[in-house]
Design a protein around this motif. Structure first.
Motif, mmCIF file in Angstrom:
data_model
loop_
_atom_site.group_PDB
_atom_site.id
_atom_site.type_symbol
_atom_site.label_atom_id
_atom_site.label_comp_id
_atom_site.label_asym_id
_atom_site.label_seq_id
_atom_site.Cartn_x
_atom_site.Cartn_y
_atom_site.Cartn_z
ATOM 1 N N GLU A 76 9.820 30.851 22.089
ATOM 2 C CA GLU A 76 8.807 30.916 23.141
ATOM 3 C C GLU A 76 9.411 31.243 24.497
ATOM 4 N N VAL A 77 10.704 30.980 24.673
ATOM 5 C CA VAL A 77 11.349 31.236 25.969
ATOM 6 C C VAL A 77 12.439 32.303 25.838
ATOM 7 N N GLY A 78 12.345 33.086 24.764
ATOM 8 C CA GLY A 78 13.254 34.215 24.604
ATOM 9 C C GLY A 78 14.641 33.876 24.112
ATOM 10 N N LEU A 79 14.800 32.714 23.465
ATOM 11 C CA LEU A 79 16.108 32.319 22.943
ATOM 12 C C LEU A 79 16.129 32.437 21.420
ATOM 13 N N PRO A 80 17.273 32.784 20.853
ATOM 14 C CA PRO A 80 17.354 32.841 19.393
ATOM 15 C C PRO A 80 17.341 31.434 18.793
ATOM 16 N N ARG A 81 16.744 31.313 17.627
ATOM 17 C CA ARG A 81 16.727 29.996 16.982
ATOM 18 C C ARG A 81 18.106 29.645 16.447
#
Length: 280
Positions: free
Chosen positions: A21-26
């Protein structure tokens, strides 16, 4: 206790945000639900150590800039942002609600009873810190007594919402009702809040505990946007909440439309004149 509410709220909201949701990879091996502390700290432009202190309740005086940065990083909506600022004020002892707990009045002050008298024929009620009903107008009595909301010597809205099955039918938006009452406990916290919540969790079960841990946010409100009355049908309402004193709050229920006004007028004609009140 109220000193831990700020940190608990930040942690709960951090764990509710997914990295995508905030543009970070899981990535792999993610054991933390939602964002890691390091990820939120980077997004907010603060150190991990400082965020840790906030979440653990060891720093209760964050600057306005830090609060705004964390709120932006968590993508909080307007209600969450307002609640966050309430908690910051409470943690610093500057909020409207008593940061160390409000003294409870055994009797409702004469001034509040006079106010209720003036409010007739409007549904209005004096509510204690833990959502107990202390005094109310005839109009409120006529509106909610047939729903079972005033049963017992000391009506308590949390028990009505979570333990009385009639509430699920009487309040059409039951989820909003339940969330509002849980929010009431959060916003009116004091030194006895942890003990109260433990007792409520034991008596009301996981449905209450889950909602309490989720920390629903917004302004103080009883959550009675509409009730289904056995005589006049659906009554849509809006509310005004007035913070009074000594742990007491006045909630006024107003008709949301012409049909609700007509229904309240009909009910007012059926109810005899006398304020109801109880002692704690």
């Amino acid at each position: 206790m109220i000193e831990g509410e700020l940190g608990s709220f930040l942690r709960a909201r951090r764990e509710a945000v997914q990295p995508e949701e905030v543009g970070l990879p899981r990535g792999e091996r993610r054991r933390t639900p939602g964002l890691r502390r390091a990820e939120l700290a980077t997004l907010a432009g603060i150190s991990v150590e400082y965020l840790t202190r906030l979440e653990q309740g060891r720093d209760r005086r964050p600057s306005t800039q830090v609060v705004a940065a964390v709120a932006d990083a968590l993508r909080l909506d307007a209600d969450d942002r307002l609640h966050l600022h309430h908690l910051v004020a409470l943690s610093q002892g500057t909020g409207l609600v008593c940061a160390r707990g409000c003294p409870e009045q055994e009797e409702v002050p004469a001034g509040l009873l006079a106010l209720l008298d003036r409010l007739e024929p409007t549904p209005a009620v004096v509510v204690r810190r833990h959502a107990e009903l202390a005094a109310w107008t005839d109009a409120f009595d006529g509106l909610v007594r047939p729903l079972g909301m005033l049963d017992g010597e000391a009506p308590q809205l949390l028990h009505y919402a979570f333990a009385d099955p009639r509430s699920r039918t009487a309040v059409p938006d039951w989820a909003a009702f339940a969330d509002a009452l849980v929010r009431w406990v959060h916003l009116q916290g004091g030194p006895d809040t942890a003990q109260l919540v433990g007792a409520l969790a034991a008596s009301l079960g996981p449905e209450f505990s889950t909602r309490y841990d989720a920390r629903p946010t917004g302004e103080p409100d009883l959550g009675l946007g509409a009730v289904l009355h056995p005589e006049v049908g659906l009554v849509r309402l809006t509310s005004e909440v007035l913070l009074a004193r000594d742990g007491l709050t006045v909630a006024v229920l107003l008709p949301a439309d012409g049909a609700a006004q007509a229904a309240l007028d009909r009910l007012a004609g059926w109810v005899p004149g006398a304020l109801r009140r109880i002692s704690s």
